[in-house]
Design an enzyme around this catalytic site. Sequence first.
Site, mmCIF file in Angstrom:
data_model
loop_
_atom_site.group_PDB
_atom_site.id
_atom_site.type_symbol
_atom_site.label_atom_id
_atom_site.label_comp_id
_atom_site.label_asym_id
_atom_site.label_seq_id
_atom_site.Cartn_x
_atom_site.Cartn_y
_atom_site.Cartn_z
ATOM 1 C CB THR A 107 -0.941 0.047 1.227
ATOM 2 O OG1 THR A 107 -1.721 1.243 1.164
ATOM 3 C CG2 THR A 107 -0.182 0.016 2.546
ATOM 4 C CB ALA A 108 1.305 4.199 -1.845
ATOM 5 C CB SER A 109 -1.137 5.225 3.060
ATOM 6 O OG SER A 109 -2.022 5.841 3.943
ATOM 7 C CG HIS A 110 -2.475 9.755 2.508
ATOM 8 N ND1 HIS A 110 -1.887 9.206 3.618
ATOM 9 C CD2 HIS A 110 -1.755 10.866 2.207
ATOM 10 C CE1 HIS A 110 -0.858 9.962 3.981
ATOM 11 N NE2 HIS A 110 -0.759 10.972 3.145
#
Length: 484
Positions: A107-110
């Site tokens: 994931t790269a989150s936001h």
Amino acid sequence: MNQSLKIDPYGFREYDARWVYEKDINAEGIINLGKGLGTQIVKHTKIKNPRVIVGHDYRSYSEEIKIALKRGLISTGCFVEDIGLSLSPMVYFAQFNLNSDAVAMVTASHNENGWTGVKMGIKKGLTHAPEEMAELKKITLDQNFVTGNGSEKEIKNFQEIYKNDLIKKNKIKKKIKAVVACGNGTAGIFAPDILRGIGCDVIELDCNLDWTFPKYNPNPEDLKMLHAIAKAVEENKADIGFGFDGDGDRVGVIDDKGNEIFSDKIGLLIARSLSEKHENSKFIVDVKSTGLYSNDKILNKNKCKTIYWKTGHSHIKRKVNNEKALAGFEKSGHFFFNQPLGYGYDDGINSAIQVCHLLDNQNKKISEIIEEIPKTYQSPTMSPYCKDEEKYLVVQNLINEIEQIKNKKIKIDDQEINEILTVNGIRFTFNDGSWGLIRASSNKPSLVVVTESPTSNERKIKIFKFIDELLQKTGKIGEYDQKI
């Protein structure tokens, strides 16, 4: 070294790894990251074939990255258990539910589309701290890998197991009307179902998955996202609005009047509510959070203790674990709930559920409940430029200077400093509860400055001016990103 291998060393951050895919890291680089992580897991667990939970967020390239990461893990002897499209907290939950040895969440989150990354952890409920990230970086870049015979298997329908775990123990009596905003990120296939499942009347906002993030990034600190939630709350006459980030580990909260409630204040409301049923509990908050926890009348009445600790979700998570605290609250919106409320990790949906319990237990609107805590005048988080190689020394010199000011009883706005905390830079508090914070940023060439006063806006500004004068005297400070 393989010519096609690409892996930018700067992608190894304090608590996780982040890169722009193909510009800063390619598939070969991800395979090596998997080998590095697998080697680290084998070394720490002392198990030849450790079981590793793997999941991914919703981006066009996340599965491709996960396949490369798994190849690396398997080559070191790891038995990979793939739970598919996930939120970070779902992967953390799977480690408990399936009793595995480690986790890796792609994931790269936001972050904007184009970014990728991995959040990882070995000990249950915890993610990598700076020491473990430094170790992983060294193993990966030195290519000092172990080899073994690993395997992989797919775990089907785990999304439902995660959803049901949160739903079954959190039913509410009141029909709370909630706007649920996900910014087209992965939380869109989880948050509405779970909040509906506990009994909320859910109004969905940008919950369909779209990795281009057409309106705004799924980030509960993003003003565009907050304004969209506020508008939807007002239009639908909702009781509350929730905004979830891309991988579902943070939440932002909007009250029934369309106003943002800062996360440290929401944390205090939750802590007050929990303290009624859980006397003698400990709460952990980060040093950027409001000073109101220190002497809160309800927390004091229920014999609860609050510890201020280092900013950073990995630090707060570990402190909650080490202190056996009931909950931890970070100003960025990461909230951590320990047993019996959770497993100690940050889960934005569980955080929203705890806010729903707060509303369920009181016959008041959230805007009325927030009025019950004393008003304070709080600055934004300000970041003056300071070189990476100079920032820690600048802060250390300021600690020494402010300690001398305290010892000499020198007054600022007619107040003496009565307490100093140096777990993360310096947070100094005055007799009336006003305080200032100076610390080095963990991920950028800057310092972090915050001030707050329960007395007046003028005092908040005077504390900032005092800090700014000290900083300017060093000759090492550049422009601020914003000022009060």
